[in-house]
Motif scaffolding. Sequence first.
Motif, PDB file in Angstrom:
ATOM      1  N   SER A 139     -11.733 -18.688 -32.483  1.00 22.98           N
ATOM      2  CA  SER A 139     -10.626 -18.982 -33.384  1.00 22.98           C
ATOM      3  C   SER A 139      -9.616 -19.852 -32.638  1.00 22.98           C
ATOM      4  O   SER A 139      -9.613 -19.912 -31.403  1.00 22.98           O
ATOM      5  CB  SER A 139      -9.954 -17.693 -33.842  1.00 22.98           C
ATOM      6  N   PRO A 140      -8.720 -20.546 -33.346  1.00 23.06           N
ATOM      7  CA  PRO A 140      -7.682 -21.331 -32.669  1.00 23.06           C
ATOM      8  C   PRO A 140      -6.841 -20.483 -31.724  1.00 23.06           C
ATOM      9  O   PRO A 140      -6.447 -20.962 -30.643  1.00 23.06           O
ATOM     10  CB  PRO A 140      -6.852 -21.884 -33.824  1.00 23.06           C
ATOM     11  N   GLU A 141      -6.571 -19.224 -32.090  1.00 23.87           N
ATOM     12  CA  GLU A 141      -5.776 -18.349 -31.227  1.00 23.87           C
ATOM     13  C   GLU A 141      -6.518 -18.022 -29.937  1.00 23.87           C
ATOM     14  O   GLU A 141      -5.919 -18.003 -28.848  1.00 23.87           O
ATOM     15  CB  GLU A 141      -5.423 -17.060 -31.969  1.00 23.87           C
ATOM     16  N   GLN A 142      -7.806 -17.768 -30.036  1.00 25.10           N
ATOM     17  CA  GLN A 142      -8.600 -17.465 -28.840  1.00 25.10           C
ATOM     18  C   GLN A 142      -8.683 -18.674 -27.908  1.00 25.10           C
ATOM     19  O   GLN A 142      -8.581 -18.549 -26.687  1.00 25.10           O
ATOM     20  CB  GLN A 142      -9.998 -17.007 -29.249  1.00 25.10           C
ATOM     21  N   LEU A 143      -8.876 -19.871 -28.482  1.00 22.70           N
ATOM     22  CA  LEU A 143      -8.969 -21.069 -27.647  1.00 22.70           C
ATOM     23  C   LEU A 143      -7.636 -21.353 -26.958  1.00 22.70           C
ATOM     24  O   LEU A 143      -7.613 -21.812 -25.807  1.00 22.70           O
ATOM     25  CB  LEU A 143      -9.401 -22.272 -28.489  1.00 22.70           C
ATOM     26  N   LEU A 144      -6.532 -21.066 -27.611  1.00 19.15           N
ATOM     27  CA  LEU A 144      -5.232 -21.240 -26.982  1.00 19.15           C
ATOM     28  C   LEU A 144      -5.114 -20.358 -25.746  1.00 19.15           C
ATOM     29  O   LEU A 144      -4.664 -20.804 -24.685  1.00 19.15           O
ATOM     30  CB  LEU A 144      -4.114 -20.919 -27.976  1.00 19.15           C
ATOM     31  N   GLN A 145      -5.533 -19.105 -25.857  1.00 26.71           N
ATOM     32  CA  GLN A 145      -5.476 -18.198 -24.718  1.00 26.71           C
ATOM     33  C   GLN A 145      -6.422 -18.642 -23.600  1.00 26.71           C
ATOM     34  O   GLN A 145      -6.078 -18.577 -22.415  1.00 26.71           O
ATOM     35  CB  GLN A 145      -5.832 -16.772 -25.162  1.00 26.71           C
ATOM     36  N   LEU A 146      -7.587 -19.134 -23.975  1.00 26.06           N
ATOM     37  CA  LEU A 146      -8.528 -19.638 -22.968  1.00 26.06           C
ATOM     38  C   LEU A 146      -7.961 -20.867 -22.266  1.00 26.06           C
ATOM     39  O   LEU A 146      -8.154 -21.045 -21.058  1.00 26.06           O
ATOM     40  CB  LEU A 146      -9.862 -19.985 -23.629  1.00 26.06           C
ATOM     41  N   SER A 147      -7.282 -21.711 -22.994  1.00 27.70           N
ATOM     42  CA  SER A 147      -6.679 -22.908 -22.395  1.00 27.70           C
ATOM     43  C   SER A 147      -5.591 -22.531 -21.404  1.00 27.70           C
ATOM     44  O   SER A 147      -5.483 -23.127 -20.321  1.00 27.70           O
ATOM     45  CB  SER A 147      -6.101 -23.812 -23.493  1.00 27.70           C
ATOM     46  N   ILE A 148      -4.778 -21.545 -21.764  1.00 30.54           N
ATOM     47  CA  ILE A 148      -3.729 -21.076 -20.851  1.00 30.54           C
ATOM     48  C   ILE A 148      -4.351 -20.580 -19.550  1.00 30.54           C
ATOM     49  O   ILE A 148      -3.864 -20.878 -18.453  1.00 30.54           O
ATOM     50  CB  ILE A 148      -2.890 -19.970 -21.526  1.00 30.54           C
ATOM     51  N   GLU A 149      -5.451 -19.859 -19.668  1.00 32.59           N
ATOM     52  CA  GLU A 149      -6.124 -19.344 -18.468  1.00 32.59           C
ATOM     53  C   GLU A 149      -6.766 -20.475 -17.662  1.00 32.59           C
ATOM     54  O   GLU A 149      -6.613 -20.555 -16.446  1.00 32.59           O
ATOM     55  CB  GLU A 149      -7.186 -18.330 -18.873  1.00 32.59           C
ATOM     56  N   THR A 150      -7.463 -21.369 -18.332  1.00 32.22           N
ATOM     57  CA  THR A 150      -8.182 -22.446 -17.639  1.00 32.22           C
ATOM     58  C   THR A 150      -7.230 -23.362 -16.885  1.00 32.22           C
ATOM     59  O   THR A 150      -7.525 -23.809 -15.769  1.00 32.22           O
ATOM     60  CB  THR A 150      -9.002 -23.267 -18.652  1.00 32.22           C
ATOM     61  N   PHE A 151      -6.071 -23.647 -17.462  1.00 31.71           N
ATOM     62  CA  PHE A 151      -5.121 -24.561 -16.832  1.00 31.71           C
ATOM     63  C   PHE A 151      -3.996 -23.832 -16.101  1.00 31.71           C
ATOM     64  O   PHE A 151      -2.917 -24.391 -15.881  1.00 31.71           O
ATOM     65  CB  PHE A 151      -4.524 -25.499 -17.892  1.00 31.71           C
ATOM     66  N   SER A 152      -4.254 -22.573 -15.716  1.00 33.94           N
ATOM     67  CA  SER A 152      -3.226 -21.795 -15.018  1.00 33.94           C
ATOM     68  C   SER A 152      -3.050 -22.247 -13.565  1.00 33.94           C
ATOM     69  O   SER A 152      -1.998 -22.037 -12.970  1.00 33.94           O
ATOM     70  CB  SER A 152      -3.573 -20.306 -15.046  1.00 33.94           C
ATOM     71  N   SER A 153      -4.071 -22.868 -12.989  1.00 33.95           N
ATOM     72  CA  SER A 153      -3.959 -23.357 -11.614  1.00 33.95           C
ATOM     73  C   SER A 153      -3.377 -24.763 -11.606  1.00 33.95           C
ATOM     74  O   SER A 153      -3.400 -25.468 -12.615  1.00 33.95           O
ATOM     75  CB  SER A 153      -5.327 -23.351 -10.927  1.00 33.95           C
ATOM     76  N   GLN A 154      -2.856 -25.177 -10.453  1.00 34.93           N
ATOM     77  CA  GLN A 154      -2.292 -26.513 -10.314  1.00 34.93           C
ATOM     78  C   GLN A 154      -3.427 -27.536 -10.322  1.00 34.93           C
ATOM     79  O   GLN A 154      -4.442 -27.359  -9.646  1.00 34.93           O
ATOM     80  CB  GLN A 154      -1.531 -26.611  -8.991  1.00 34.93           C
ATOM     81  N   PRO A 155      -3.298 -28.610 -11.098  1.00 32.10           N
ATOM     82  CA  PRO A 155      -4.369 -29.609 -11.102  1.00 32.10           C
ATOM     83  C   PRO A 155      -4.470 -30.336  -9.762  1.00 32.10           C
ATOM     84  O   PRO A 155      -3.466 -30.574  -9.098  1.00 32.10           O
ATOM     85  CB  PRO A 155      -3.951 -30.573 -12.219  1.00 32.10           C
ATOM     86  N   MET A 156      -5.691 -30.664  -9.393  1.00 31.71           N
ATOM     87  CA  MET A 156      -5.927 -31.501  -8.219  1.00 31.71           C
ATOM     88  C   MET A 156      -6.127 -32.928  -8.705  1.00 31.71           C
ATOM     89  O   MET A 156      -7.002 -33.189  -9.543  1.00 31.71           O
ATOM     90  CB  MET A 156      -7.163 -31.024  -7.452  1.00 31.71           C
ATOM     91  N   ILE A 157      -5.322 -33.859  -8.186  1.00 31.95           N
ATOM     92  CA  ILE A 157      -5.388 -35.252  -8.622  1.00 31.95           C
ATOM     93  C   ILE A 157      -5.673 -36.140  -7.416  1.00 31.95           C
ATOM     94  O   ILE A 157      -4.965 -36.094  -6.417  1.00 31.95           O
ATOM     95  CB  ILE A 157      -4.069 -35.698  -9.287  1.00 31.95           C
TER      96      ILE A 157
END
Length: 516
Positions: free
Chosen positions: A470-488
Amino acid sequence: MKQYLTRIICIFSLILMGCQHSPINFTESQPPNTPKLTQLANAPVLQPLSSAVTETPSQELTSIKLSDRFTTHQWLLNQRQTDQETTSDQSLNSIYFIGISPHSALESPDVLIEAFSQRRTQLANLQQSAELIACYDSIRFRASLHSMAITMQCSASSPQMQKVMMDFWQNKSLDNINLETVQRNLKLNKHIGAFTGSEIDKVFRQQLLGVDHPYNLNINNQELINELTKPKQLQQLHIATRDKLQWHLFTRTFEKSSESFTENNYDWPLWLMQASTIQAPRIQAHTIQGPTIDAHASNQNLTADNNPAPSTKVAKTIYIIDAPDTVQTQVRVGFVTKNETIGCKTIAPLLGRSYSGRLFYDLREVRGLTYGIYGRCIDAPLSQYLYFYGSTALENSGAFVQGILDHTQLLTEQKVSQAEIDSVATYLIGQRLLSLDTTFGHESDYIRHVLAGKTAEQAQLQINAIRQLSPEQLLQLSIETFSSQPMIVLRGDADKITQDIRDKLPDWQIKPISAN
């Protein structure tokens, strides 16, 4: 004479004026643009994956485990199947011989692949038979940090083809190749990598995973390459790698042929039949990922609470590999993920699938900043990470990097429409069905599952779970996936792009980094 000198001075003045660099007009940033997807009224809908669709009928493939480290798999292809294959000559036999190491990374597979290429050329030049020359010409070598494979397709008999393949792994098979040529080609590959992207990929992995991670230690080993001409250096690597691997042999023949060479009475090499001395190690501290999703992924509680974000703050840093006078900037942006495979495998195509991902839509179609921007979820035995990659013109550098970061941030702030989630699921289902459209696709899929410690059913359930998000579940997954600092990591002309990066991303510090 005076007039002549005046003319010369004028000419040089014009040349010098033409050599002056005109100021660079850097592209302004924009808020992220997202596509508006609507379901077409009469569009077909792909059904959830099932074993009936993706598994191979048992009567078409026979598997025999001949030792604890060696399994053979033989296809019997009927006429309908051969019509679906891309082979132009249906009389060709095919062999796929692969060794895998699910629990630890291989050491310097790039060195062995180059050595095998030299050995293939050497053997082909010694052949008198046109048939066998064609066989050697058809050989392809493939390697990853967990597998090494040889494929061959030709009209020779199956036993002949098998002997050719096995000989590459026999004792002393690499004793007489030209090691200086191998060494020279490997060093040349390093320079070619600056243009193909492998140079920035190496630096990116080192910064993302750590320089001591096996994926960074076990490839492009310059110390080994420099010492390659020393006695027995290559031979030791060759035999140690062979004895570490678990082996699979896939063969394709036709029903009209009674020839079978997957039986126990075939004269297999001793190293294939003896018991393995390598035990599967426990995954050590360098491992980043936890266990992947189980077979019942669709019933999991898909929230970020399962893996709370780390409390340690990491400095925001952009690393630049300086490449003076280059007109493009290569870009890598990555996130280490934990054990949330569904999040990684959903977000990669949502943002980074070609032509229909959000990044491609916005950064190419709308703003024209790049020819291509892509995303991948790397779900390897010793690490899992999500990354985005592409190139842009020098004047777009800051806007391009900021555009990628804005889209990752947007996923943690706004829900994605159900239509967009459905489009990702449709893409993944279609991708899997296409990958299984040939026998080689089935073989590769089988190996991927062995390396990941999964079954085909688990892979199907994972995609079906994405379809049910669901859109709500994907939002929570996105928060978790991008919780670390990006490496650029960037590769470009540092003198020209650094100020633009600072202007667009003032909260980030910029550090030069060497590619060596």
